[in-house]
Design a protein around this motif. Structure first.
Motif, mmCIF file in Angstrom:
data_model
loop_
_atom_site.group_PDB
_atom_site.id
_atom_site.type_symbol
_atom_site.label_atom_id
_atom_site.label_comp_id
_atom_site.label_asym_id
_atom_site.label_seq_id
_atom_site.Cartn_x
_atom_site.Cartn_y
_atom_site.Cartn_z
ATOM 1 N N THR A 82 0.834 -1.197 0.000
ATOM 2 C CA THR A 82 0.000 0.000 0.000
ATOM 3 C C THR A 82 0.870 1.248 0.000
ATOM 4 N N ALA A 83 0.351 2.315 -0.589
ATOM 5 C CA ALA A 83 1.116 3.556 -0.709
ATOM 6 C C ALA A 83 1.165 4.334 0.598
ATOM 7 N N ASP A 84 0.223 4.079 1.518
ATOM 8 C CA ASP A 84 0.174 4.864 2.749
ATOM 9 C C ASP A 84 0.982 4.249 3.884
ATOM 10 N N GLY A 85 1.717 3.169 3.613
ATOM 11 C CA GLY A 85 2.556 2.564 4.632
ATOM 12 C C GLY A 85 1.849 1.576 5.531
ATOM 13 N N SER A 86 0.587 1.323 5.300
ATOM 14 C CA SER A 86 -0.142 0.341 6.101
ATOM 15 C C SER A 86 0.295 -1.075 5.712
ATOM 16 N N PRO A 87 0.017 -2.079 6.545
ATOM 17 C CA PRO A 87 0.457 -3.443 6.247
ATOM 18 C C PRO A 87 -0.075 -3.927 4.906
ATOM 19 N N PRO A 88 0.713 -4.764 4.192
ATOM 20 C CA PRO A 88 0.241 -5.305 2.906
ATOM 21 C C PRO A 88 -1.055 -6.092 3.093
ATOM 22 N N ARG A 89 -1.879 -6.089 2.066
ATOM 23 C CA ARG A 89 -3.135 -6.827 2.136
ATOM 24 C C ARG A 89 -3.111 -7.983 1.148
ATOM 25 N N ILE A 90 -3.742 -9.086 1.532
ATOM 26 C CA ILE A 90 -3.779 -10.277 0.689
ATOM 27 C C ILE A 90 -4.768 -10.053 -0.449
ATOM 28 N N VAL A 91 -4.298 -10.248 -1.678
ATOM 29 C CA VAL A 91 -5.166 -10.059 -2.846
ATOM 30 C C VAL A 91 -5.465 -11.373 -3.550
ATOM 31 N N ALA A 92 -4.709 -12.439 -3.237
ATOM 32 C CA ALA A 92 -4.959 -13.727 -3.881
ATOM 33 C C ALA A 92 -4.385 -14.847 -3.019
ATOM 34 N N ARG A 93 -5.024 -16.018 -3.097
ATOM 35 C CA ARG A 93 -4.582 -17.211 -2.389
ATOM 36 C C ARG A 93 -4.727 -18.420 -3.296
ATOM 37 N N SER A 94 -3.949 -19.475 -2.983
ATOM 38 C CA SER A 94 -4.095 -20.723 -3.728
ATOM 39 C C SER A 94 -3.380 -21.844 -2.986
ATOM 40 N N THR A 95 -3.872 -23.071 -3.154
ATOM 41 C CA THR A 95 -3.195 -24.261 -2.637
ATOM 42 C C THR A 95 -2.679 -25.133 -3.775
ATOM 43 N N ASP A 96 -2.684 -24.615 -4.993
ATOM 44 C CA ASP A 96 -2.137 -25.352 -6.131
ATOM 45 C C ASP A 96 -0.613 -25.352 -6.064
ATOM 46 N N ALA A 97 -0.011 -26.392 -6.643
ATOM 47 C CA ALA A 97 1.455 -26.446 -6.686
ATOM 48 C C ALA A 97 2.011 -25.362 -7.605
ATOM 49 N N GLN A 98 1.327 -25.104 -8.725
ATOM 50 C CA GLN A 98 1.754 -24.073 -9.672
ATOM 51 C C GLN A 98 0.548 -23.195 -10.026
ATOM 52 N N PRO A 99 0.203 -22.264 -9.148
ATOM 53 C CA PRO A 99 -0.974 -21.445 -9.398
ATOM 54 C C PRO A 99 -0.730 -20.389 -10.474
ATOM 55 N N VAL A 100 -1.823 -19.954 -11.086
ATOM 56 C CA VAL A 100 -1.791 -18.856 -12.057
ATOM 57 C C VAL A 100 -2.782 -17.807 -11.572
ATOM 58 N N PHE A 101 -2.281 -16.603 -11.326
ATOM 59 C CA PHE A 101 -3.112 -15.498 -10.870
ATOM 60 C C PHE A 101 -3.226 -14.454 -11.980
ATOM 61 N N MET A 102 -4.381 -13.837 -12.112
ATOM 62 C CA MET A 102 -4.584 -12.715 -13.026
ATOM 63 C C MET A 102 -4.682 -11.453 -12.177
ATOM 64 N N LEU A 103 -3.655 -10.606 -12.267
ATOM 65 C CA LEU A 103 -3.558 -9.433 -11.411
ATOM 66 C C LEU A 103 -3.216 -8.195 -12.223
ATOM 67 N N GLU A 104 -3.545 -7.033 -11.684
ATOM 68 C CA GLU A 104 -3.139 -5.793 -12.320
ATOM 69 C C GLU A 104 -1.632 -5.628 -12.197
ATOM 70 N N PRO A 105 -0.967 -5.116 -13.200
ATOM 71 C CA PRO A 105 0.483 -4.892 -13.108
ATOM 72 C C PRO A 105 0.835 -4.054 -11.886
ATOM 73 N N GLY A 106 1.957 -4.394 -11.257
ATOM 74 C CA GLY A 106 2.390 -3.667 -10.067
ATOM 75 C C GLY A 106 3.388 -4.487 -9.278
ATOM 76 N N THR A 107 3.692 -4.041 -8.076
ATOM 77 C CA THR A 107 4.645 -4.713 -7.198
ATOM 78 C C THR A 107 3.884 -5.511 -6.147
ATOM 79 N N TYR A 108 4.302 -6.766 -5.962
ATOM 80 C CA TYR A 108 3.627 -7.666 -5.034
ATOM 81 C C TYR A 108 4.644 -8.383 -4.151
ATOM 82 N N LEU A 109 4.169 -8.843 -2.997
ATOM 83 C CA LEU A 109 4.959 -9.669 -2.105
ATOM 84 C C LEU A 109 4.369 -11.074 -2.124
ATOM 85 N N LEU A 110 5.207 -12.061 -2.467
ATOM 86 C CA LEU A 110 4.760 -13.449 -2.542
ATOM 87 C C LEU A 110 5.144 -14.173 -1.257
ATOM 88 N N HIS A 111 4.239 -15.027 -0.771
ATOM 89 C CA HIS A 111 4.519 -15.852 0.406
ATOM 90 C C HIS A 111 4.037 -17.267 0.121
#
Length: 302
Positions: A82-111
């Motif tokens: 987030t631009a305001d310095g608040s904690p990152p928010r989860i935008v997608a989840r998956s339990t697949d071994a090789q998931p494919v997400f459709m997201l808007e271009p930008g910077t993300y943190l993967l876990h």
């Protein structure tokens, strides 16, 4: 040609000339020399920003040691900063071994979580999409127990796994109530395992090492036996119902208490004192537990 027709022709010629001069002036101005790029209008577009088409993000995970792909047991989370310095928010989840997400271009943190181990990575997703990998330093641990060469039934065993700390083998509890044969996913390292057979004092301990990309099989060998407690009038006789039993060490410490006609107790190898209480009467005897020797322990009522 009449006078009115001639005057109309002159006015049209003058208007055409002015339009030609204006067109030449605009074409010579660098601001207007290029054709304007018109953004397509999307439904619901307010005109403040331009809608961006989502891009594909394809992910996978591998063990950090041998680079082998992780094919199961993964939990993926994609977080948006987030631009305001608040904690990152989860935008997608998956339990697949090789998931494919459709997201808007930008910077993300993967876990990527693999049991009690995990890996994180920051990525930048562009319009062209992205394929990326996360390395996780983790392995598996499968536990079992035995009496001599005889395996102990899984439902009779309970395991706890600790991360040793300096001067304390049971420094920090990582896993509790683990069952035999269960695959425990852990970060690479050395762990202290405590195995409990039954629900009294039949306990064994061992240190095991978990290596990245490998499953460590560990069997803890117990020195114990299962005994059946009975209060009888004569050897081999019928057990009295509703008897209260206490199993003590020779020093008087209570190990186990049970009520019934013939309760079963798993005890570590050693010497014990059995006390039986029934209808206000107290009876006792000494007995010995030998590894692997399951037997009846009878207390005579007379």
């Amino acid at each position: 040609m009449s006078m009115f027709q001639f005057e109309g022709f002159q006015r049209g010629a003058r208007l055409a000339g002015r339009m030609l001069v204006l067109a030449l002036a605009l074409s010579s101005n660098p601001v207007f020399a290029q054709s304007p790029q018109i953004a397509p209008f999307a439904p619901g577009d307010t005109g403040v920003g331009v809608a961006t088409a989502p891009a594909s993000l394809t992910l996978g995970a591998q063990f950090s040691g041998d680079r082998k792909p992780i094919r199961s047991g993964l939990v993926w989370r994609v977080l948006s900063e987030t631009a305001d310095g608040s904690p990152p928010r989860i935008v997608a989840r998956s339990t697949d071994a090789q998931p494919v997400f459709m997201l808007e271009p930008g910077t993300y943190l993967l876990h990527a979580a693999y049991g009690f181990a995990s890996g994180t990575k920051r990525i930048t997703l562009g319009l062209q999409g992205l394929r990326d990998q996360i390395s996780i330093s983790a392995g598996g641990l499968s536990l079992a127990g035995s009496i001599g060469d005889n395996p102990i039934a899984a439902n009779q065993l309970n395991f706890s796994v600790f991360v040793p700390l300096q001067g304390n083998s049971e420094g920090r509890l990582v896993v509790s109530n683990a069952k035999a044969g269960e695959l425990i996913r852990l970060p690479e390292g050395t762990y202290h395992v405590v195995s409990t057979y039954g629900d009294s004092n039949a306990i064994q301990r061992a240190d095991v090492k978990v290596e990245s990309g490998k499953v460590t099989d560990a069997t803890l060998h117990h020195r114990a036996a299962r005994v059946t407690l009975k209060l009888v009038a004569s050897p081999g006789g019928e057990a009295f119902a509703g008897t209260a039993f206490s199993v003590l060490t020779p020093g008087g410490d209570v190990i186990r208490e049970a009520i019934g006609a013939f309760p079963q107790v798993v005890l570590a190898e050693g010497d014990y004192v059995l006390i039986a209480r029934q209808e206000g009467q107290v009876h006792s005897r000494d007995f010995k537990v030998e590894t692997g020797l399951d037997r009846d322990i009878e207390v005579l009522s007379r």
